[in-house]
Design a protein around this motif. Structure first.
Motif, PDB file in Angstrom:
ATOM      1  N   VAL A  52      44.004   9.384  62.861  1.00  0.00           N
ATOM      2  CA  VAL A  52      45.290   9.980  62.545  1.00  0.00           C
ATOM      3  C   VAL A  52      45.219  10.362  61.069  1.00  0.00           C
ATOM      4  O   VAL A  52      44.799   9.548  60.244  1.00  0.00           O
ATOM      5  CB  VAL A  52      46.446   8.973  62.782  1.00  0.00           C
ATOM      6  CG1 VAL A  52      47.784   9.568  62.357  1.00  0.00           C
ATOM      7  CG2 VAL A  52      46.482   8.522  64.231  1.00  0.00           C
ATOM      8  N   PRO A  53      45.609  11.594  60.711  1.00  0.00           N
ATOM      9  CA  PRO A  53      45.505  12.003  59.308  1.00  0.00           C
ATOM     10  C   PRO A  53      46.159  11.012  58.346  1.00  0.00           C
ATOM     11  O   PRO A  53      47.258  10.510  58.601  1.00  0.00           O
ATOM     12  CB  PRO A  53      46.238  13.353  59.279  1.00  0.00           C
ATOM     13  CG  PRO A  53      46.110  13.872  60.672  1.00  0.00           C
ATOM     14  CD  PRO A  53      46.167  12.653  61.558  1.00  0.00           C
ATOM     15  N   ALA A  54      45.442  10.722  57.278  1.00  0.00           N
ATOM     16  CA  ALA A  54      45.924   9.882  56.173  1.00  0.00           C
ATOM     17  C   ALA A  54      46.351   8.486  56.617  1.00  0.00           C
ATOM     18  O   ALA A  54      47.173   7.854  55.961  1.00  0.00           O
ATOM     19  CB  ALA A  54      47.043  10.584  55.404  1.00  0.00           C
ATOM     20  N   GLN A  55      45.774   8.002  57.696  1.00  0.00           N
ATOM     21  CA  GLN A  55      45.987   6.615  58.115  1.00  0.00           C
ATOM     22  C   GLN A  55      44.774   5.819  57.657  1.00  0.00           C
ATOM     23  O   GLN A  55      43.720   5.860  58.284  1.00  0.00           O
ATOM     24  CB  GLN A  55      46.190   6.521  59.627  1.00  0.00           C
ATOM     25  CG  GLN A  55      47.466   7.156  60.099  1.00  0.00           C
ATOM     26  CD  GLN A  55      48.696   6.489  59.493  1.00  0.00           C
ATOM     27  OE1 GLN A  55      48.833   5.265  59.510  1.00  0.00           O
ATOM     28  NE2 GLN A  55      49.581   7.304  58.939  1.00  0.00           N
ATOM     29  N   PHE A  56      44.920   5.119  56.575  1.00  0.00           N
ATOM     30  CA  PHE A  56      43.777   4.524  55.892  1.00  0.00           C
ATOM     31  C   PHE A  56      43.215   3.299  56.592  1.00  0.00           C
ATOM     32  O   PHE A  56      42.085   2.901  56.321  1.00  0.00           O
ATOM     33  CB  PHE A  56      44.132   4.266  54.431  1.00  0.00           C
ATOM     34  CG  PHE A  56      44.509   5.544  53.746  1.00  0.00           C
ATOM     35  CD1 PHE A  56      43.533   6.438  53.357  1.00  0.00           C
ATOM     36  CD2 PHE A  56      45.836   5.899  53.578  1.00  0.00           C
ATOM     37  CE1 PHE A  56      43.862   7.651  52.773  1.00  0.00           C
ATOM     38  CE2 PHE A  56      46.174   7.109  52.991  1.00  0.00           C
ATOM     39  CZ  PHE A  56      45.191   7.988  52.597  1.00  0.00           C
TER      40      PHE A  56
END
Length: 166
Positions: free
Chosen positions: A76-80
């Motif tokens: 998921v984008p920008a899910q670190f």
């Protein structure tokens, strides 16, 4: 934070591109709430160079405005949480998150700023924000993704006071 900017463009660049790129990189990192110090490389080139890179990397034989080479994959984008366990995503010497590389055609910066009737500053900032979002896992293949990415790009530029008028 390690932001490396390399100018491989043979022509004249008469704006403070370093300041613009650094401010957009830092704002994007803050915007996506990245919890890490980051490392990113940005290179300015001409149309011939980016065309060659586009052909070699994507099998597309034409110049493009910007290429993004992310070092990490996000579910998921920008899910670190997606990358925290993957040590290859971090520089072993500094502990910084390796975002990746951005290559911008300054020839395209000039032509697109004229085409869209805004400043060179706005165009280079836009391409940097666009590419930074790619490095954090965002994409624009589907229309919903494209709209989300456009909204984020516009908010990043707005936060910096960069509009089509300047």
């Amino acid at each position: 934070m390690n932001i490396s900017i390399e100018n491989n463009y043979d022509g004249v660049i008469d704006i403070n591109y370093r300041e613009i790129i650094i401010s957009v990189v830092l704002e994007t990192i803050s915007f996506v709430e990245c919890p890490y110090e980051c490392e990113v490389n940005v290179t300015l080139v001409d149309n011939n160079t980016i065309r060659q890179m586009n052909r070699e990397q994507r099998n597309i034989d034409r110049a493009t405005d910007v290429l993004s080479f992310p070092m990490s994959e996000y579910n998921v984008p920008a899910q670190f949480a997606d990358i925290e366990e993957d040590l290859s995503c971090f520089n072993p010497d500094t502990g910084e998150l390796l975002l990746g590389d951005i290559v911008i055609s300054y020839d395209k910066v000039i032509s697109q700023s004229e085409e869209y009737h805004h400043s060179i500053k706005r165009e280079i900032a836009f391409l940097t924000a666009h590419s930074m979002l790619h490095l954090f896992g965002y994409d624009h293949i589907k229309d919903k993704e494209r709209l989300e990415m456009e909204e984020k790009q516009n908010l990043i530029l707005k936060n910096l006071g960069i509009t089509r008028e300047n």
